[in-house]
Design a protein around this motif. Structure first.
Motif, PDB file in Angstrom:
ATOM      1  N   GLY A 384       0.625  -1.213  -0.136  1.00 50.86           N
ATOM      2  CA  GLY A 384       0.074  -0.029  -0.152  1.00 50.86           C
ATOM      3  C   GLY A 384       0.876   1.213  -0.012  1.00 50.86           C
ATOM      4  O   GLY A 384       0.457   2.426   0.072  1.00 50.86           O
ATOM      5  N   ARG A 385       2.199   1.301  -0.330  1.00 50.64           N
ATOM      6  CA  ARG A 385       3.080   2.304  -0.239  1.00 50.64           C
ATOM      7  C   ARG A 385       3.802   2.337  -1.514  1.00 50.64           C
ATOM      8  O   ARG A 385       4.130   1.356  -1.946  1.00 50.64           O
ATOM      9  N   MET A 386       3.768   3.599  -2.063  1.00 46.51           N
ATOM     10  CA  MET A 386       4.455   3.876  -3.158  1.00 46.51           C
ATOM     11  C   MET A 386       6.033   4.415  -2.964  1.00 46.51           C
ATOM     12  O   MET A 386       5.932   5.537  -2.227  1.00 46.51           O
ATOM     13  N   TYR A 387       7.252   3.871  -3.277  1.00 44.15           N
ATOM     14  CA  TYR A 387       8.342   4.555  -2.901  1.00 44.15           C
ATOM     15  C   TYR A 387       8.769   4.930  -4.407  1.00 44.15           C
ATOM     16  O   TYR A 387       9.242   4.078  -5.371  1.00 44.15           O
ATOM     17  N   SER A 388       8.917   6.117  -4.417  1.00 47.00           N
ATOM     18  CA  SER A 388       9.363   6.976  -5.746  1.00 47.00           C
ATOM     19  C   SER A 388      10.710   7.427  -5.720  1.00 47.00           C
ATOM     20  O   SER A 388      10.874   8.067  -4.701  1.00 47.00           O
ATOM     21  N   TYR A 389      11.256   7.295  -6.760  1.00 52.73           N
ATOM     22  CA  TYR A 389      12.858   7.723  -6.700  1.00 52.73           C
ATOM     23  C   TYR A 389      13.031   9.043  -7.784  1.00 52.73           C
ATOM     24  O   TYR A 389      12.922   8.804  -8.924  1.00 52.73           O
ATOM     25  N   TYR A 390      13.104   9.799  -7.058  1.00 51.93           N
ATOM     26  CA  TYR A 390      12.974  11.378  -7.717  1.00 51.93           C
ATOM     27  C   TYR A 390      14.351  12.110  -8.066  1.00 51.93           C
ATOM     28  O   TYR A 390      14.571  13.435  -7.798  1.00 51.93           O
ATOM     29  N   TRP A 391      15.369  11.388  -8.468  1.00 52.05           N
ATOM     30  CA  TRP A 391      16.531  11.911  -8.934  1.00 52.05           C
ATOM     31  C   TRP A 391      17.334  12.806  -7.674  1.00 52.05           C
ATOM     32  O   TRP A 391      17.534  12.371  -6.431  1.00 52.05           O
ATOM     33  N   SER A 392      17.472  14.090  -7.820  1.00 50.14           N
ATOM     34  CA  SER A 392      17.906  15.111  -6.790  1.00 50.14           C
ATOM     35  C   SER A 392      17.094  15.281  -5.701  1.00 50.14           C
ATOM     36  O   SER A 392      17.514  15.406  -4.596  1.00 50.14           O
ATOM     37  N   TYR A 393      15.665  15.073  -5.767  1.00 49.97           N
ATOM     38  CA  TYR A 393      14.824  15.211  -4.395  1.00 49.97           C
ATOM     39  C   TYR A 393      15.005  13.947  -3.571  1.00 49.97           C
ATOM     40  O   TYR A 393      14.761  14.186  -2.391  1.00 49.97           O
ATOM     41  N   GLY A 394      15.479  12.727  -3.919  1.00 53.48           N
ATOM     42  CA  GLY A 394      15.507  11.734  -3.007  1.00 53.48           C
ATOM     43  C   GLY A 394      14.322  10.716  -3.275  1.00 53.48           C
ATOM     44  O   GLY A 394      13.608  10.917  -4.150  1.00 53.48           O
ATOM     45  N   MET A 395      14.056  10.003  -2.286  1.00 51.71           N
ATOM     46  CA  MET A 395      13.028   8.898  -2.171  1.00 51.71           C
ATOM     47  C   MET A 395      11.750   9.290  -1.459  1.00 51.71           C
ATOM     48  O   MET A 395      11.713   9.747  -0.455  1.00 51.71           O
ATOM     49  N   GLN A 396      10.638   9.535  -2.197  1.00 49.63           N
ATOM     50  CA  GLN A 396       9.376   9.812  -1.794  1.00 49.63           C
ATOM     51  C   GLN A 396       8.637   8.680  -1.324  1.00 49.63           C
ATOM     52  O   GLN A 396       8.234   7.726  -2.050  1.00 49.63           O
ATOM     53  N   ILE A 397       7.895   8.646  -0.223  1.00 47.41           N
ATOM     54  CA  ILE A 397       7.004   7.419   0.077  1.00 47.41           C
ATOM     55  C   ILE A 397       5.699   8.047   0.324  1.00 47.41           C
ATOM     56  O   ILE A 397       5.195   9.062   0.835  1.00 47.41           O
ATOM     57  N   SER A 398       4.626   7.395  -0.420  1.00 49.25           N
ATOM     58  CA  SER A 398       3.289   8.006  -0.499  1.00 49.25           C
ATOM     59  C   SER A 398       2.253   6.562  -0.375  1.00 49.25           C
ATOM     60  O   SER A 398       2.652   5.293  -0.575  1.00 49.25           O
ATOM     61  N   ASP A 399       1.330   7.110   0.220  1.00 43.72           N
ATOM     62  CA  ASP A 399       0.104   5.818   0.536  1.00 43.72           C
ATOM     63  C   ASP A 399      -0.661   5.744  -0.789  1.00 43.72           C
ATOM     64  O   ASP A 399      -1.364   6.890  -1.266  1.00 43.72           O
ATOM     65  N   VAL A 400      -0.706   4.635  -1.225  1.00 41.11           N
ATOM     66  CA  VAL A 400      -1.518   4.264  -2.430  1.00 41.11           C
ATOM     67  C   VAL A 400      -2.504   3.200  -2.179  1.00 41.11           C
ATOM     68  O   VAL A 400      -2.758   2.420  -2.888  1.00 41.11           O
ATOM     69  N   SER A 401      -3.009   2.904  -0.958  1.00 38.56           N
ATOM     70  CA  SER A 401      -3.815   1.960  -0.586  1.00 38.56           C
ATOM     71  C   SER A 401      -5.288   2.375  -0.939  1.00 38.56           C
ATOM     72  O   SER A 401      -6.014   1.210  -1.152  1.00 38.56           O
ATOM     73  N   GLN A 402      -5.643   3.392  -1.553  1.00 39.68           N
ATOM     74  CA  GLN A 402      -6.883   3.887  -1.498  1.00 39.68           C
ATOM     75  C   GLN A 402      -7.116   4.562  -2.881  1.00 39.68           C
ATOM     76  O   GLN A 402      -7.882   5.680  -3.133  1.00 39.68           O
ATOM     77  N   LEU A 403      -6.524   4.103  -3.924  1.00 42.40           N
ATOM     78  CA  LEU A 403      -6.390   4.763  -5.192  1.00 42.40           C
ATOM     79  C   LEU A 403      -8.095   4.405  -5.934  1.00 42.40           C
ATOM     80  O   LEU A 403      -8.369   3.402  -5.850  1.00 42.40           O
ATOM     81  N   SER A 404      -8.332   5.648  -6.609  1.00 47.86           N
ATOM     82  CA  SER A 404      -9.569   5.584  -7.171  1.00 47.86           C
ATOM     83  C   SER A 404      -9.747   6.927  -8.006  1.00 47.86           C
ATOM     84  O   SER A 404      -8.648   7.678  -7.981  1.00 47.86           O
ATOM     85  N   ASN A 405     -10.480   7.182  -8.971  1.00 44.39           N
ATOM     86  CA  ASN A 405     -10.656   8.401  -9.686  1.00 44.39           C
ATOM     87  C   ASN A 405     -10.735   9.436  -8.628  1.00 44.39           C
ATOM     88  O   ASN A 405     -10.492  10.659  -9.059  1.00 44.39           O
ATOM     89  N   GLU A 406     -11.321   9.434  -7.426  1.00 46.76           N
ATOM     90  CA  GLU A 406     -11.356  10.410  -6.468  1.00 46.76           C
ATOM     91  C   GLU A 406     -10.275  10.360  -5.429  1.00 46.76           C
ATOM     92  O   GLU A 406      -9.962  11.618  -4.734  1.00 46.76           O
ATOM     93  N   GLN A 407      -9.735   9.517  -5.260  1.00 44.19           N
ATOM     94  CA  GLN A 407      -8.438   9.470  -4.202  1.00 44.19           C
ATOM     95  C   GLN A 407      -7.112   9.199  -5.088  1.00 44.19           C
ATOM     96  O   GLN A 407      -7.067   8.006  -5.323  1.00 44.19           O
ATOM     97  N   GLY A 408      -6.125   9.922  -4.813  1.00 47.65           N
ATOM     98  CA  GLY A 408      -4.979   9.693  -5.098  1.00 47.65           C
ATOM     99  C   GLY A 408      -4.113   9.378  -4.038  1.00 47.65           C
ATOM    100  O   GLY A 408      -4.310   9.296  -2.926  1.00 47.65           O
ATOM    101  N   PRO A 409      -2.640   9.204  -4.416  1.00 51.82           N
ATOM    102  CA  PRO A 409      -1.463   9.031  -3.562  1.00 51.82           C
ATOM    103  C   PRO A 409      -1.633  10.100  -2.252  1.00 51.82           C
ATOM    104  O   PRO A 409      -1.880  11.513  -2.436  1.00 51.82           O
ATOM    105  N   VAL A 410      -1.438   9.855  -1.241  1.00 51.96           N
ATOM    106  CA  VAL A 410      -1.096  10.769  -0.301  1.00 51.96           C
ATOM    107  C   VAL A 410       0.204  10.481   0.339  1.00 51.96           C
ATOM    108  O   VAL A 410       0.830   9.601   0.713  1.00 51.96           O
TER     109      VAL A 410
END
Length: 573
Positions: A384-410
């Motif tokens: 339920g978590r997305m670990y995104s690798y953003y080059w100079s920004y570093g690693m971003q952690i987001s909640d993707v457990s409730q994805l829908s057209n109305e709810q995106g990553p947190v």
């Protein structure tokens, strides 16, 4: 280049949770300089990044005012303070990777990488993305007891009918040993300097007295050649996915390697893969590949995600439902019923019906835009978590457990390489590129790797995403970079495609002490077209997992090498 600022779903705004801010420096020790404070590093330690910036790389300089035919040639460099007697023992042949420190008008510096190959047998040589196969490029080489000098000369036709004559000159100042040289460089266009600076270059040879392999054996090797014209390469191979007894290899356009596209291998007999199909990218830059069920997803530079139906695995055909966009998709990742396409920016798709993806929305985490070149290169989704690798920004952690057209990553938290007291980005010379995450009893552990000079593996405790902790590192020589990795969570083994260092297998049962237990050095300097760029060698890697693992491929590692193509390895430990 700066990427898209979109941070909303297609239909409704994303709901963001900012989480806790990154820890601030407690004194002035990390409010300046070139390395920043890691978010949540134990003891508040400062992460030095992938390499340290300590000023010029050599005690020499370009002689200002040198113009015309001398510009960029050996006499245009002042080497009087150099211990030039060391240069007589420096290597004159081989593949070299080079780190350059360019001087800026404001007194600052920019760092980047190049590569070249030198040969004395009359074979093809390369230098900073050019090859002697081109009739408009030639090399000047001067080697003596006190001289190590290489220059590339190119001529290009301009749109207005004129010509552009460019000289790149590397003048050695000192040889640290046979395989390492530092010196000065200059770039001259039509006799006028456009850039000067210092460099350090390293000849790529097997390091640490290693043999070809340990704990891994080669099962088969298949070059990525045009199936209708085998003497021509079919692009630069970069990624592979294995499913349905077939290996799908994507390759991108290379300067001397063709347009690239998709190559399909029947690997039902791993010792003898058969090339059964190819689809040209037609200058489309295909860089990543993944599959789910009867769908194959390709990350493309021009059209975003391209979906193929592989119900007949040897004959991919475009699915009837496409979600192509005129936006880059650099990599793709599938978890459950969602497809994630990373690029500009991250896009998320519902693939409940695999061959009919539905775009749910686009996502940029809060704060990422403030970092220069904060472009997401890859992502890993786990529990339920997305670990995104953003080059100079570093690693971003987001909640993707409730994805829908109305709810995106947190947004939950991040691991940033460097921040000032006010939370603004600090230049830290680190680049986040790829990773993997697994469970260790009651902890979540992330493995994160960069892609630059000195890039290495960081092992992070991400159990609490607001307080990410650095546990350990795994680092090899600075002139080789990590690319991708695969974690076997059950066996606690990490498989790394490590460019010039080939394939590395780590025992990560104790994340505080990663231990190498196997390797295969895929890089050979004599392979064709080596030295065109810094990112060469083992680049793509796949260890089949359920539902794609079978009795035939269990224990196999599928690797893509930029010159050797598809290599299938077997673990022997």
């Amino acid at each position: 280049m700066q990427r898209s600022r979109l941070a909303v779903l297609l239909f409704l705004p994303l709901v963001f949770a900012t989480g806790c801010p990154d820890p601030q420096c407690k004194d002035d020790s990390c409010d300046g300089g070139d390395a920043g404070l890691d978010a949540g590093v134990d003891g508040g330690a400062v992460d030095t990044g992938d390499f340290e910036a300590n000023g010029p790389l050599a005690n020499c300089h370009f002689i200002q005012g040198t113009t015309g035919t001398q510009c960029g040639e050996l006499p245009s460099f002042d080497l009087s303070a150099c211990p030039r007697s060391t240069l007589g023992g420096a290597s004159q042949e081989g593949v070299f990777t080079t780190h350059l420190r360019g001087e800026q008008n404001d007194g600052g510096a920019r760092y980047y990488m190049q590569s070249h190959s030198l040969r004395n047998d009359g074979g093809v040589e390369t230098f900073n993305s050019w090859s002697t196969l081109s009739p408009t490029m030639n090399l000047t080489k001067q080697f003596a007891n006190d001289t190590w000098f290489v220059a590339r000369h190119t001529t290009s036709r301009l749109a207005d009918g004129g010509t552009s004559n460019v000289t790149w000159g590397y003048a050695g100042c000192e040889a640290q040993d046979t395989n390492h040289v530092t010196g000065c460089y200059a770039v001259c266009r039509n006799g006028q300097t456009t850039e000067v600076g210092t460099f350090k270059t390293a000849r790529i040879v097997p390091a640490r007295n290693e043999s070809e392999a340990n704990g891994l054996t080669l099962v088969s090797e298949s070059p990525i050649n045009d199936m209708y014209a085998p003497s021509y390469t079919f692009g630069l191979p970069v990624d592979v996915y294995v499913t349905k007894s077939h290996a799908y290899v994507v390759s991108l356009e290379g300067s001397y390697q063709g347009w690239g596209g998709l190559s399909v291998f029947d690997v039902s007999n791993p010792a003898h893969p058969r090339l059964v199909n190819q689809i040209s990218a037609e200058n489309g830059y295909w860089n990543g590949v993944w599959a789910k069920g009867d769908a194959l997803y390709i990350a493309s530079g021009k059209h975003g995600v391209i979906t193929y139906d592989i119900s007949n695995p040897a004959n991919p055909v475009l699915s009837h439902v496409q979600v192509q966009e005129n936006v880059d998709a650099h990599t793709v990742f599938v978890e459950g019923n969602h497809l994630y396409a990373m690029g500009a920016p991250t896009r998320i798709y519902d693939i409940s019906t695999p061959t009919a993806p539905v775009l749910l929305g686009r996502y940029v985490p809060p704060g990422a835009e403030s970092y220069p070149y904060a472009y997401v290169h890859d992502a890993f989704v786990y529990k339920g978590r997305m670990y995104s690798y953003y080059w100079s920004y570093g690693m971003q952690i987001s909640d993707v457990s409730q994805l829908s057209n109305e709810q995106g990553p947190v947004a939950l938290g991040s691991y940033r390489y460097g921040i000032h007291r006010d939370g603004s980005p600090m230049l830290s010379y680190a680049r986040s590129h790829a990773g993997a995450v697994g469970t260790y009893v009651d902890r979540l552990i992330a493995f994160e790797g960069g892609e630059t000079w000195g890039a290495h593996l960081r092992v992070l405790d991400v159990t609490d995403p607001t307080q990410v902790k650095l546990i350990s590192r795994y680092r090899l020589r600075e002139e080789a970079s990590i690319h991708n990795m695969i974690l076997d969570e059950a066996r606690k083994r990490l498989y790394i495609a490590y460019y010039h260092e080939g394939v590395r297998v780590l025992d990560v049962a104790n994340p505080a002490q990663p231990r190498e237990i196997g390797y295969f050095n895929t890089f050979r300097s004599e392979d064709p077209m080596r030295g065109l760029g810094f990112y060469e060698g083992a680049i793509g890697i796949r260890v089949p997992k359920a539902p794609d693992v079978t009795p035939l491929n269990a224990g196999l590692i599928y690797v893509v090498d930029t010159s050797r193509g598809l290599m299938i390895l077997r673990e022997t430990k």
